[in-house]
Design a protein around this motif. Sequence first.
Motif, PDB file in Angstrom:
ATOM      1  N   UNK A  16       0.973  -1.246   0.055  1.00 21.23           N
ATOM      2  CA  UNK A  16      -0.050  -0.096  -0.023  1.00 21.23           C
ATOM      3  C   UNK A  16       0.863   1.285  -0.166  1.00 21.23           C
ATOM      4  N   UNK A  17       1.933   1.294   0.825  1.00 18.59           N
ATOM      5  CA  UNK A  17       2.660   2.589   1.066  1.00 18.59           C
ATOM      6  C   UNK A  17       3.359   2.813  -0.347  1.00 18.59           C
ATOM      7  N   UNK A  18       4.028   1.787  -1.139  1.00 18.33           N
ATOM      8  CA  UNK A  18       4.668   1.844  -2.263  1.00 18.33           C
ATOM      9  C   UNK A  18       3.439   2.347  -3.603  1.00 18.33           C
ATOM     10  N   UNK A  19       2.339   1.748  -3.508  1.00 18.31           N
ATOM     11  CA  UNK A  19       1.432   1.992  -4.498  1.00 18.31           C
ATOM     12  C   UNK A  19       1.071   3.457  -4.136  1.00 18.31           C
ATOM     13  N   UNK A  20       0.752   3.962  -2.942  1.00 17.30           N
ATOM     14  CA  UNK A  20       0.338   5.316  -2.565  1.00 17.30           C
ATOM     15  C   UNK A  20       1.755   6.180  -3.267  1.00 17.30           C
ATOM     16  N   UNK A  21       2.744   5.790  -3.186  1.00 13.40           N
ATOM     17  CA  UNK A  21       3.928   6.767  -3.330  1.00 13.40           C
ATOM     18  C   UNK A  21       3.966   6.965  -4.951  1.00 13.40           C
ATOM     19  N   UNK A  22       3.677   5.872  -5.486  1.00 14.37           N
ATOM     20  CA  UNK A  22       3.654   5.824  -7.040  1.00 14.37           C
ATOM     21  C   UNK A  22       2.696   6.517  -7.515  1.00 14.37           C
ATOM     22  N   UNK A  23       1.478   6.120  -7.011  1.00  7.72           N
ATOM     23  CA  UNK A  23       0.285   6.877  -7.497  1.00  7.72           C
ATOM     24  C   UNK A  23       0.166   8.337  -7.402  1.00  7.72           C
ATOM     25  N   UNK A  65     -11.083  21.053 -11.391  1.00  3.53           N
ATOM     26  CA  UNK A  65     -11.031  22.019 -10.239  1.00  3.53           C
ATOM     27  C   UNK A  65     -11.334  21.566  -8.947  1.00  3.53           C
ATOM     28  N   UNK A  66     -12.355  20.919  -9.009  1.00  3.69           N
ATOM     29  CA  UNK A  66     -12.862  20.362  -7.947  1.00  3.69           C
ATOM     30  C   UNK A  66     -11.875  18.962  -7.182  1.00  3.69           C
ATOM     31  N   UNK A  67     -11.555  18.420  -8.101  1.00  7.68           N
ATOM     32  CA  UNK A  67     -10.541  17.275  -7.780  1.00  7.68           C
ATOM     33  C   UNK A  67      -9.147  18.000  -7.536  1.00  7.68           C
ATOM     34  N   UNK A  68      -8.546  18.931  -8.110  1.00 10.80           N
ATOM     35  CA  UNK A  68      -7.498  19.591  -7.525  1.00 10.80           C
ATOM     36  C   UNK A  68      -7.640  20.280  -6.428  1.00 10.80           C
ATOM     37  N   UNK A  69      -8.664  21.076  -6.155  1.00  5.28           N
ATOM     38  CA  UNK A  69      -8.657  21.994  -5.041  1.00  5.28           C
ATOM     39  C   UNK A  69      -9.271  21.514  -3.726  1.00  5.28           C
ATOM     40  N   UNK A  70     -10.182  20.319  -4.070  1.00  7.28           N
ATOM     41  CA  UNK A  70     -10.939  20.059  -2.925  1.00  7.28           C
ATOM     42  C   UNK A  70     -10.380  18.470  -2.323  1.00  7.28           C
ATOM     43  N   UNK A  71     -10.287  17.649  -3.525  1.00  7.70           N
ATOM     44  CA  UNK A  71     -10.246  16.342  -3.104  1.00  7.70           C
ATOM     45  C   UNK A  71      -8.837  15.868  -3.225  1.00  7.70           C
ATOM     46  N   UNK A  72      -7.914  16.219  -3.817  1.00  6.20           N
ATOM     47  CA  UNK A  72      -6.725  15.614  -3.951  1.00  6.20           C
ATOM     48  C   UNK A  72      -5.774  16.151  -2.651  1.00  6.20           C
ATOM     49  N   UNK A  73      -6.279  17.605  -2.203  1.00  3.70           N
ATOM     50  CA  UNK A  73      -5.212  17.890  -1.031  1.00  3.70           C
ATOM     51  C   UNK A  73      -5.812  16.946   0.124  1.00  3.70           C
ATOM     52  N   UNK A  74      -7.029  16.407   0.283  1.00  3.55           N
ATOM     53  CA  UNK A  74      -7.480  15.512   1.474  1.00  3.55           C
ATOM     54  C   UNK A  74      -6.922  14.346   1.040  1.00  3.55           C
ATOM     55  N   UNK A  75      -6.526  13.753  -0.088  1.00  3.28           N
ATOM     56  CA  UNK A  75      -6.248  12.650  -0.324  1.00  3.28           C
ATOM     57  C   UNK A  75      -4.876  12.433  -0.069  1.00  3.28           C
ATOM     58  N   UNK A  76      -3.744  13.809  -0.269  1.00  2.00           N
ATOM     59  CA  UNK A  76      -2.576  13.875  -0.199  1.00  2.00           C
ATOM     60  C   UNK A  76      -2.491  13.818   1.444  1.00  2.00           C
ATOM     61  N   UNK A  77      -3.123  14.506   2.134  1.00  2.07           N
ATOM     62  CA  UNK A  77      -3.012  14.307   3.682  1.00  2.07           C
ATOM     63  C   UNK A  77      -3.193  12.968   4.204  1.00  2.07           C
ATOM     64  N   UNK A  78      -4.044  12.215   3.824  1.00  3.67           N
ATOM     65  CA  UNK A  78      -4.451  10.804   4.111  1.00  3.67           C
ATOM     66  C   UNK A  78      -3.183   9.908   3.721  1.00  3.67           C
ATOM     67  N   UNK A  79      -2.550  10.240   2.318  1.00  3.27           N
ATOM     68  CA  UNK A  79      -1.548   9.332   1.904  1.00  3.27           C
ATOM     69  C   UNK A  79      -0.412   9.590   2.693  1.00  3.27           C
ATOM     70  N   UNK A  80      -0.156  10.859   3.306  1.00  2.28           N
ATOM     71  CA  UNK A  80       0.891  11.431   4.144  1.00  2.28           C
ATOM     72  C   UNK A  80       0.928  10.561   5.461  1.00  2.28           C
ATOM     73  N   UNK A  81      -0.181  10.232   5.877  1.00  2.00           N
ATOM     74  CA  UNK A  81      -0.482   9.559   7.007  1.00  2.00           C
ATOM     75  C   UNK A  81      -0.023   8.199   6.846  1.00  2.00           C
ATOM     76  N   UNK A  82      -0.552   7.613   5.726  1.00  6.58           N
ATOM     77  CA  UNK A  82      -0.561   6.203   5.591  1.00  6.58           C
ATOM     78  C   UNK A  82       1.267   5.948   5.356  1.00  6.58           C
TER      79      UNK A  82
END
Length: 141
Positions: free
Chosen positions: A38-45, A88-105
């Motif tokens: 999962x961490x490798x997949x997230x980093x590559x993703x 814009x919704x993906x880049x401004x709203x969702x991607x930042x949340x996903x990035x924060x989550x993947x940082x935690x993982x």
Amino acid sequence: MSAGAAVAGAVSFVWLGMVLAISFLETPLKFRAPGVTIPIGLAVGRIIFRALNVVEVVLGLTLAVTIAAGAFPSWVLTWFVMVAVVLVGQLAVIRPRLNRRSDRVLAGENLPRSRVHLAYIALEVVKAGSLIALGSSILTG
């Protein structure tokens, strides 16, 4: 067909192809490869989606200029706005949340599946459908 319509149609379908290939093919398959955790997949993703999003912005700007410079029916602008709003919704709203989550993982936390990820997927489906409609409406205009 005008040169502007040919360019805009091609850009729409190239963009669609990239979304389909990366979001709906590469992303789910990478986690099935032997040794991909999962961490490798997230980093590559993260790297892949950062690159995809940069290309999407360039393709979106290309479409905006081409559509603004041409004489297209109003529904072409409507479909373009739909694609742009989703991006814009993906880049401004969702991607930042996903990035924060993947940082935690990536930091070692064990988290449950993400509902935000499902929202991203839903928007990818809307974007793909809108790109089909946009490209088709440009080419049949």
